[in-house]
Scaffold this motif. Sequence first.
Motif, short mmCIF file in Angstrom:
data_model
loop_
_atom_site.label_atom_id
_atom_site.label_comp_id
_atom_site.label_asym_id
_atom_site.label_seq_id
_atom_site.Cartn_x
_atom_site.Cartn_y
_atom_site.Cartn_z
N SER A 167 76.00 60.56 7.94
CA SER A 167 76.03 59.30 7.19
C SER A 167 76.64 59.56 5.82
O SER A 167 76.25 60.50 5.13
CB SER A 167 74.63 58.71 7.03
OG SER A 167 74.68 57.54 6.23
N TYR A 169 76.60 57.13 3.56
CA TYR A 169 76.09 56.05 2.72
C TYR A 169 74.59 56.20 2.50
O TYR A 169 73.86 56.72 3.35
CB TYR A 169 76.40 54.69 3.36
CG TYR A 169 77.87 54.53 3.66
CD1 TYR A 169 78.78 54.19 2.65
CD2 TYR A 169 78.38 54.74 4.94
CE1 TYR A 169 80.12 54.07 2.91
CE2 TYR A 169 79.72 54.62 5.21
CZ TYR A 169 80.60 54.28 4.19
OH TYR A 169 81.94 54.17 4.46
N LYS A 170 74.13 55.69 1.37
CA LYS A 170 72.72 55.80 1.02
C LYS A 170 71.86 54.81 1.79
O LYS A 170 70.65 55.00 1.90
CB LYS A 170 72.55 55.59 -0.49
CG LYS A 170 73.16 56.69 -1.34
CD LYS A 170 72.94 56.44 -2.82
CE LYS A 170 73.52 57.56 -3.66
NZ LYS A 170 73.33 57.32 -5.13
N SER A 171 72.48 53.75 2.28
CA SER A 171 71.72 52.72 3.01
C SER A 171 72.67 51.96 3.92
O SER A 171 73.89 52.02 3.77
CB SER A 171 71.06 51.74 2.03
OG SER A 171 72.05 50.98 1.35
N GLU A 174 74.70 49.56 1.79
CA GLU A 174 75.86 50.15 1.12
C GLU A 174 77.02 50.30 2.11
O GLU A 174 78.18 50.02 1.77
CB GLU A 174 75.50 51.50 0.53
CG GLU A 174 76.64 52.10 -0.29
CD GLU A 174 76.30 53.46 -0.88
OE1 GLU A 174 76.23 53.56 -2.11
OE2 GLU A 174 76.13 54.42 -0.09
N ARG A 175 76.71 50.73 3.34
CA ARG A 175 77.76 50.84 4.36
C ARG A 175 78.38 49.48 4.63
O ARG A 175 79.60 49.35 4.75
CB ARG A 175 77.19 51.43 5.64
CG ARG A 175 78.24 51.58 6.77
CD ARG A 175 77.65 52.12 8.06
NE ARG A 175 77.16 53.48 7.89
CZ ARG A 175 75.89 53.81 7.82
NH1 ARG A 175 74.94 52.86 7.90
NH2 ARG A 175 75.53 55.07 7.65
N LEU A 210 83.30 60.45 -0.48
CA LEU A 210 81.89 60.18 -0.18
C LEU A 210 81.33 61.20 0.82
O LEU A 210 80.18 61.63 0.69
CB LEU A 210 81.73 58.77 0.39
CG LEU A 210 81.90 57.61 -0.59
CD1 LEU A 210 81.82 56.27 0.17
CD2 LEU A 210 80.84 57.65 -1.69
N GLU A 213 80.46 64.26 -1.18
CA GLU A 213 79.37 64.05 -2.14
C GLU A 213 78.02 63.87 -1.46
O GLU A 213 76.99 64.29 -1.99
CB GLU A 213 79.67 62.81 -2.99
CG GLU A 213 80.80 62.99 -3.99
CD GLU A 213 81.04 61.73 -4.79
OE1 GLU A 213 80.38 60.70 -4.50
OE2 GLU A 213 81.88 61.77 -5.72
N ARG A 214 78.00 63.24 -0.30
CA ARG A 214 76.73 62.90 0.35
C ARG A 214 76.31 63.95 1.39
O ARG A 214 75.31 63.76 2.08
CB ARG A 214 76.86 61.54 1.04
CG ARG A 214 77.33 60.41 0.10
CD ARG A 214 76.25 59.98 -0.86
NE ARG A 214 76.67 59.05 -1.88
CZ ARG A 214 76.87 57.73 -1.72
NH1 ARG A 214 76.76 57.18 -0.53
NH2 ARG A 214 77.18 56.96 -2.74
N ASP A 216 74.51 66.83 3.10
CA ASP A 216 73.25 67.53 2.88
C ASP A 216 73.31 68.99 3.33
O ASP A 216 72.28 69.67 3.38
CB ASP A 216 72.11 66.81 3.60
CG ASP A 216 72.29 66.79 5.12
OD1 ASP A 216 73.29 67.36 5.62
OD2 ASP A 216 71.44 66.18 5.80
#
Length: 594
Positions: A167, A169-171, A174-175, A210, A213-214, A216
């Motif tokens: 993913s 996106y944070k939510s 947001e996507r 993104l 950055e996102r 994990d």
Amino acid sequence: MVGMLTRVGVQCALFVALWFVFLSHDSPYARHKFRKYSHRHGPHGEASVQVASTKDDFSWETVVPSEALTWTDCYSGNQCARLKVPLDYSHPDAAFATIAMRRIQSTVSHDSPDYRGPILLNPGGPGGSGVDFIASWGSPISTIVGPEFDLIGFDPRGIGRSTPRVSFYKSRVERELWAGSGDSAKVLSMNASADTLARSWARAIVDGTLAGERDDGSLRFINTDHTARDMLRIVKAHGREKLQYWGFSYGSVLGATFASMFPDNVGRLVIDGVVDSENYFAVEWSNNLLDTDKTWMQFINGCVAAGPMGCALFAPTAAEILENVDRLETSLRARPIPVRTSISFGLVDYSTLRRTIFKALYSPYAQFPTLAQALADLSAGNATALFKMSESPGFQCGCDPSEYRFESVGEAGSAVLCNDGKRIPQDYEGVLAHYQKLSKTSSFADLWEPVRMSCLAWPDFPKTHFQGPFVANTSFPVLLIGNTADPVTPLWAAKKMSQGFAGSVVLTQDSPGHCSLSGPSICTQKHVRQYFLDGILPPPDTVCPVIASPFPAEDFKTGMDQQAVLALSAADRSLSEAVRELSMSFDIRFPAGL
């Protein structure tokens, strides 16, 4: 060769009559209601088809991941499991991923000598869900391969119900705000406006940024190399050493990768709708469209041959139909048409028309007649039918995050294809040059260029995973299948890939569409069954016909031979029903977002 084709032609003539029994208005198969579809986002923004019937009616949370396969009853008579595998096979004890699987169990007892074990299925993408694939087409595929096999669809690592899930996106919100679910999610024609290519390039830079950055820490392990290793783990968890596999579209890359990495573990391996894996891993995406315009002309010429009663867009010549479509494109470029339906609203514009035509090339039997009617309506000023061909329900916001924990998301497909291949330069001039070169290959380059752009600005992960060569002396020969007019995986690629696998055979299906299941060929699927059940490969250079045209002529219905129908065995009637259902509903995308 001629004698073999003659025998096939005689055999398939028997099925022509049965085919039109299915198409008659009184036939229960003509009234069959195929599954309803919901739409989620593919890796390049456009909604990709997911099957609504796969909505989890039990909690995957209750299926405890384990290194030993433990099956739990799920859905309607299926079984589900979650297998623990190493996240990083270089450090197998450091962290784990889980692979979600859904099984249609063999009707033959597993203790019986007639039981032949599991066949793993991959529906392509990359990013396609095997769990959803079983829900959509598992039953007719089971009819093809026979009751001696289990069928297992799995969500590859990073995708759907497997974890960790990709993913950016944070939510979900947001996507939705960035990728969208309506017109903003659709792949645009790069010819739609003067700045479409530049804007698509800029958005791809944001997506790649993104992703980095996102991350994990798990993103780099979402690739075909690791998924091939996961498949071997699934096989060994069944107490077996040899893989049985049927992979479609991108699934051919996965199958070719497995065969090259683990040649001694190949039991039966079918790759269908074959991708040039070397081109794929090089992130070139330059030879997929070799037959796309040929497929488009099958629609045009088929409409002419069908006549005014068989094709709503009929004109006496192909040139006249092409001129009509050109007029529609010019009109929509100048003035889009607003549409309101009972469930949504939007615009039909130049990109909508181009995209809808391109999508129909994947599934001619399911979509050619519908496309012809939609284009005829559009010529009369009514855009509703064309809009509905890709209509999707609006975004629904959920208050419970756990409800969407196992939702398929489009960026997972981008993760696989961008992790697999080399990094590409992100300068705009390079993208423009690639597009101009691709445009010389096919008139549909305007819709294909965004595939490669999804890897711009991708995180700079080490590229130490398997990327070829695709050469192996496998423990059992590979069967490759290619259609004569596949819009995105040309027959040429199947013949090229076959050269690397000793003893392999290319089976040609004489039909338009993506993968063999998009066309109704009894001949092809009998060869598939013989291969899985008895290990019999078709003779080299075998060409299988289909039993009808996407635009069936009316005179075949009135002239059908009822005695020929009665002469069919029960097994052949069952196989006929399966190939007909598949050809009228089969629709997988390569890549998943198109």
